[in-house]
Design a protein around this motif. Structure first.
Motif, PDB file in Angstrom:
ATOM      1  N   LEU A   1    -115.185  50.048 -94.261  1.00  0.00           N
ATOM      2  CA  LEU A   1    -114.443  49.890 -93.010  1.00  0.00           C
ATOM      3  C   LEU A   1    -113.370  48.811 -93.140  1.00  0.00           C
ATOM      4  O   LEU A   1    -112.267  48.941 -92.599  1.00  0.00           O
ATOM      5  CB  LEU A   1    -115.406  49.546 -91.874  1.00  0.00           C
ATOM      6  N   GLY A   2    -113.695  47.739 -93.853  1.00  0.00           N
ATOM      7  CA  GLY A   2    -112.687  46.706 -94.100  1.00  0.00           C
ATOM      8  C   GLY A   2    -111.518  47.253 -94.897  1.00  0.00           C
ATOM      9  O   GLY A   2    -110.354  46.955 -94.601  1.00  0.00           O
ATOM     10  N   VAL A   3    -111.811  48.096 -95.911  1.00  0.00           N
ATOM     11  CA  VAL A   3    -110.742  48.691 -96.723  1.00  0.00           C
ATOM     12  C   VAL A   3    -109.910  49.648 -95.885  1.00  0.00           C
ATOM     13  O   VAL A   3    -108.678  49.708 -96.018  1.00  0.00           O
ATOM     14  CB  VAL A   3    -111.349  49.407 -97.947  1.00  0.00           C
ATOM     15  N   ILE A   4    -110.571  50.422 -95.005  1.00  0.00           N
ATOM     16  CA  ILE A   4    -109.834  51.327 -94.115  1.00  0.00           C
ATOM     17  C   ILE A   4    -108.844  50.539 -93.270  1.00  0.00           C
ATOM     18  O   ILE A   4    -107.667  50.909 -93.138  1.00  0.00           O
ATOM     19  CB  ILE A   4    -110.822  52.115 -93.223  1.00  0.00           C
ATOM     20  N   GLY A   5    -109.318  49.451 -92.672  1.00  0.00           N
ATOM     21  CA  GLY A   5    -108.404  48.617 -91.898  1.00  0.00           C
ATOM     22  C   GLY A   5    -107.282  48.072 -92.754  1.00  0.00           C
ATOM     23  O   GLY A   5    -106.121  47.988 -92.301  1.00  0.00           O
ATOM     24  N   GLY A   6    -107.604  47.701 -94.003  1.00  0.00           N
ATOM     25  CA  GLY A   6    -106.584  47.184 -94.904  1.00  0.00           C
ATOM     26  C   GLY A   6    -105.503  48.203 -95.212  1.00  0.00           C
ATOM     27  O   GLY A   6    -104.304  47.878 -95.183  1.00  0.00           O
ATOM     28  N   PHE A   7    -105.905  49.441 -95.477  1.00  0.00           N
ATOM     29  CA  PHE A   7    -104.905  50.474 -95.744  1.00  0.00           C
ATOM     30  C   PHE A   7    -104.085  50.788 -94.495  1.00  0.00           C
ATOM     31  O   PHE A   7    -102.888  51.072 -94.584  1.00  0.00           O
ATOM     32  CB  PHE A   7    -105.582  51.750 -96.270  1.00  0.00           C
TER      33      PHE A   7
ATOM     34  N   ILE B   1    -116.024  47.422 -85.560  1.00  0.00           N
ATOM     35  CA  ILE B   1    -114.651  47.527 -85.052  1.00  0.00           C
ATOM     36  C   ILE B   1    -113.857  46.275 -85.416  1.00  0.00           C
ATOM     37  O   ILE B   1    -112.686  46.348 -85.809  1.00  0.00           O
ATOM     38  CB  ILE B   1    -114.677  47.738 -83.524  1.00  0.00           C
ATOM     39  N   LEU B   2    -114.506  45.107 -85.304  1.00  0.00           N
ATOM     40  CA  LEU B   2    -113.839  43.858 -85.661  1.00  0.00           C
ATOM     41  C   LEU B   2    -113.496  43.825 -87.143  1.00  0.00           C
ATOM     42  O   LEU B   2    -112.434  43.316 -87.531  1.00  0.00           O
ATOM     43  CB  LEU B   2    -114.733  42.670 -85.296  1.00  0.00           C
ATOM     44  N   VAL B   3    -114.356  44.382 -87.994  1.00  0.00           N
ATOM     45  CA  VAL B   3    -114.077  44.435 -89.434  1.00  0.00           C
ATOM     46  C   VAL B   3    -112.822  45.248 -89.698  1.00  0.00           C
ATOM     47  O   VAL B   3    -111.978  44.874 -90.533  1.00  0.00           O
ATOM     48  CB  VAL B   3    -115.303  45.012 -90.188  1.00  0.00           C
ATOM     49  N   VAL B   4    -112.661  46.382 -89.013  1.00  0.00           N
ATOM     50  CA  VAL B   4    -111.449  47.180 -89.174  1.00  0.00           C
ATOM     51  C   VAL B   4    -110.218  46.363 -88.781  1.00  0.00           C
ATOM     52  O   VAL B   4    -109.201  46.358 -89.487  1.00  0.00           O
ATOM     53  CB  VAL B   4    -111.547  48.469 -88.324  1.00  0.00           C
ATOM     54  N   ALA B   5    -110.321  45.656 -87.671  1.00  0.00           N
ATOM     55  CA  ALA B   5    -109.192  44.837 -87.218  1.00  0.00           C
ATOM     56  C   ALA B   5    -108.898  43.718 -88.204  1.00  0.00           C
ATOM     57  O   ALA B   5    -107.722  43.418 -88.489  1.00  0.00           O
ATOM     58  CB  ALA B   5    -109.507  44.263 -85.836  1.00  0.00           C
ATOM     59  N   MET B   6    -109.951  43.067 -88.732  1.00  0.00           N
ATOM     60  CA  MET B   6    -109.737  41.985 -89.697  1.00  0.00           C
ATOM     61  C   MET B   6    -109.136  42.515 -90.995  1.00  0.00           C
ATOM     62  O   MET B   6    -108.290  41.857 -91.620  1.00  0.00           O
ATOM     63  CB  MET B   6    -111.051  41.256 -89.958  1.00  0.00           C
ATOM     64  N   GLY B   7    -109.550  43.715 -91.406  1.00  0.00           N
ATOM     65  CA  GLY B   7    -108.951  44.315 -92.593  1.00  0.00           C
ATOM     66  C   GLY B   7    -107.478  44.593 -92.395  1.00  0.00           C
ATOM     67  O   GLY B   7    -106.654  44.343 -93.286  1.00  0.00           O
ATOM     68  N   ALA B   8    -107.111  45.102 -91.199  1.00  0.00           N
ATOM     69  CA  ALA B   8    -105.699  45.352 -90.907  1.00  0.00           C
ATOM     70  C   ALA B   8    -104.907  44.049 -90.880  1.00  0.00           C
ATOM     71  O   ALA B   8    -103.786  43.974 -91.396  1.00  0.00           O
ATOM     72  CB  ALA B   8    -105.586  46.076 -89.569  1.00  0.00           C
ATOM     73  N   ALA B   9    -105.490  43.005 -90.294  1.00  0.00           N
ATOM     74  CA  ALA B   9    -104.807  41.714 -90.244  1.00  0.00           C
ATOM     75  C   ALA B   9    -104.551  41.178 -91.645  1.00  0.00           C
ATOM     76  O   ALA B   9    -103.489  40.612 -91.927  1.00  0.00           O
ATOM     77  CB  ALA B   9    -105.642  40.720 -89.439  1.00  0.00           C
TER      78      ALA B   9
ATOM     79  N   PHE C   1     -98.672  50.360 -92.095  1.00  0.00           N
ATOM     80  CA  PHE C   1     -97.811  49.840 -91.036  1.00  0.00           C
ATOM     81  C   PHE C   1     -96.691  49.001 -91.635  1.00  0.00           C
ATOM     82  O   PHE C   1     -95.529  49.102 -91.217  1.00  0.00           O
ATOM     83  CB  PHE C   1     -98.639  49.013 -90.050  1.00  0.00           C
ATOM     84  N   ARG C   2     -97.028  48.162 -92.603  1.00  0.00           N
ATOM     85  CA  ARG C   2     -96.002  47.341 -93.260  1.00  0.00           C
ATOM     86  C   ARG C   2     -95.035  48.206 -94.059  1.00  0.00           C
ATOM     87  O   ARG C   2     -93.870  47.826 -94.274  1.00  0.00           O
ATOM     88  CB  ARG C   2     -96.663  46.326 -94.193  1.00  0.00           C
ATOM     89  N   ASP C   3     -95.512  49.372 -94.480  1.00  0.00           N
ATOM     90  CA  ASP C   3     -94.682  50.268 -95.292  1.00  0.00           C
ATOM     91  C   ASP C   3     -93.784  51.150 -94.432  1.00  0.00           C
ATOM     92  O   ASP C   3     -93.111  52.036 -94.947  1.00  0.00           O
ATOM     93  CB  ASP C   3     -95.582  51.139 -96.175  1.00  0.00           C
ATOM     94  N   GLY C   4     -93.801  50.916 -93.108  1.00  0.00           N
ATOM     95  CA  GLY C   4     -92.925  51.681 -92.227  1.00  0.00           C
ATOM     96  C   GLY C   4     -93.492  53.008 -91.770  1.00  0.00           C
ATOM     97  O   GLY C   4     -92.731  53.901 -91.385  1.00  0.00           O
ATOM     98  N   GLN C   5     -94.801  53.172 -91.792  1.00  0.00           N
ATOM     99  CA  GLN C   5     -95.434  54.414 -91.341  1.00  0.00           C
ATOM    100  C   GLN C   5     -96.439  54.090 -90.230  1.00  0.00           C
ATOM    101  O   GLN C   5     -97.657  54.180 -90.432  1.00  0.00           O
ATOM    102  CB  GLN C   5     -96.132  55.115 -92.504  1.00  0.00           C
ATOM    103  N   PRO C   6     -95.960  53.725 -89.050  1.00  0.00           N
ATOM    104  CA  PRO C   6     -96.857  53.294 -87.977  1.00  0.00           C
ATOM    105  C   PRO C   6     -97.784  54.384 -87.459  1.00  0.00           C
ATOM    106  O   PRO C   6     -98.902  54.101 -87.047  1.00  0.00           O
ATOM    107  CB  PRO C   6     -95.889  52.819 -86.883  1.00  0.00           C
TER     108      PRO C   6
END
Length: 447
Positions: A46-52, A100-108, A57-62
């Motif tokens: 889940l952390g990796v999912i959030g990371g990707f 859910i928080l893990v996904v958010a932390m991975g995205a952050a 998003f940073r790559d311009g694909q929101p």
């Protein structure tokens, strides 16, 4: 080409999930009839999912990022809904919320906030691992203490922003927002003193009680201990120690108040007040070392109040092992006392503004001598306002020192006129040493 920053972002995202997953596995929340859906592997993924998701998003694909992060967040929600359908399952959703928080932390992390994600993960794991500790601590919180904390939050977060920040009235001395900050400051100090006395207890020695009582009113400590010395003359030494401790803790209390309101005044006051503080600490350490084998009986309850206010007295048998009720009764904030302090402070502001215009620096120092007999906190806050002009900083610091000296002499008068003979000799000696050290400090910092 290998993207090292991206790899580090995804690595932190994975480690965030791994940390939470390890705690969930270790605590046993993934096994048994009430086991939840995720363990080490699921949380890491889940952390990796959030990371990707953050990377896309940073790559311009929101849109793709939203789909990935949304899917990662919806998965624990669906798992929770399915878990609730099992007979006898509890409604605890901590594991799912953590996912859910893990996904958010991975995205952050993937968005470049690795430190923030790591800090949030540490806090999350701490909250999960220390569940029983937090629950046990919460059970010890009384209703009036929780109510006081909520009241303080309202005072600080609701009322303060609504108040105007301008200066009004004669000499521009009335500033509503600054005045309310004074109320918050003293309420916070009262609450801190209440918590300290509850944690440490009232039966750990008169020296400790004097030290803690000085957080609220060192004058009240001196008056109360002087009275008690007549009823219990065999406690002369510990009672005298309590008086010296209360007077010693007054110094850092005043420095903290001035530092919070005007750091320049606090800095200038350090040379004036450091010597009496060191003398007080040395006296306390010397007596405590000499009496290290002596058990000290319980202490009286000291009421909260401004400098110079009388303290309530609780007559306790010296052999009674029962702890006494915490200070401030059911009002840890001592809000009424804080309001009185703020009103006194406002009156002092007008008076000092007038004295400054009519007499100048000499009048400010004279008013500090008189105000030190009644209210050191109001004097300190007033001097921080007076020190807003850099040219007045040293005068303000010296005025605080003069107030401390004046207040010490008032306590000496209490000790000499009210205290029992043995207590009088010991406490007076300590107060004279503090007064002499304060006088030297004033001489050093004289403007």
């Amino acid at each position: 080409m290998f993207d090292l920053p991206l790899a580090l972002d995804l690595l932190v995202a994975a480690l965030v999930g791994l940390a939470v997953g390890v705690e969930r596995e270790w605590s046993g929340h993934t096994t048994g009839p009430d086991g939840r859906f995720a363990g080490i592997r699921t949380f890491t993924l889940l952390g990796v999912i959030g990371g990707f998701g953050g990377w896309f998003f940073r790559d311009g694909q929101p849109v793709l990022a939203a789909v990935i992060i949304g899917a990662g967040a919806l998965f624990p929600i669906a798992a929770y809904a399915a878990t609730l359908r099992r007979p006898g399952t509890t409604t605890d959703g901590t594991t799912e919320v953590s996912a859910i928080l893990v996904v958010a932390m991975g995205a952050a992390s993937a968005l470049g906030h690795r430190s923030l994600a790591s800090a949030a993960a540490v806090l999350c794991v701490l909250l999960l691992a220390e569940k029983s500790t937090f629950q046990s601590a919460l059970q010890k919180v009384a209703a009036h203490e929780l109510r006081a904390a909520l009241q303080f939050a309202v005072l600080a977060l609701v009322i303060l922003p609504l108040l105007p920040s301008g200066a009004y009235g004669p000499f521009g001395a009335f500033q509503p927002r600054q005045l309310w900050i004074v109320v918050l400051l003293f309420s916070g100090l009262n609450f801190a003193g209440y918590i300290a006395r509850r944690v440490i207890g009232e039966t750990r020695g008169l020296g400790v009680t004097g030290l803690l009582g000085g957080l609220v009113s060192s004058t009240a400590v001196s008056l109360t201990f002087s009275r008690r010395s007549r009823a219990e003359p065999h406690l002369a030494l510990p009672l005298a120690l309590g008086v010296v401790a209360a007077c010693t803790v007054l110094v850092p209390r005043l420095l903290v108040i001035s530092a919070m309101l005007r750091p320049a005044v606090a800095t200038a006051a350090v040379p004036v007040l450091v010597l009496p503080f060191l003398v007080g600490v040395s006296l306390i350490a010397f007596v405590m070392w000499q009496e290290r084998e002596t058990r000290v009986p319980p202490t009286p309850e000291l009421a909260s109040g401004p400098e110079g206010a009388p303290a309530e007295r609780h007559e306790a048998n010296a052999s009674d092992p029962r702890p006494l009720a915490p200070t401030n009764g059911h009002n840890p904030l001592a809000f009424a006392s804080s309001l009185q302090m703020a009103l006194a402070f406002q009156v002092v502001l007008f008076a000092i503004a007038w004295v400054q215009q009519a007499i100048g620096t000499t009048g400010v120092l004279l008013s500090a001598t008189l105000l030190g007999l009644t209210d050191m906190d109001a004097l300190t806050v007033s001097m921080t306002r007076y020190g807003a002009d850099p040219a007045n900083v040293r005068v303000a610091a010296t005025a605080i020192g003069i107030g401390v000296l004046s207040n010490t002499m008032l306590k000496l008068a209490f000790v000499v006129t009210i205290g029992a003979p043995r207590f009088r000799a010991r406490a007076a000696l300590g107060l004279l040493a503090l007064a002499a050290a304060t006088g030297v400090g004033i001489w050093i910092g004289w403007p």
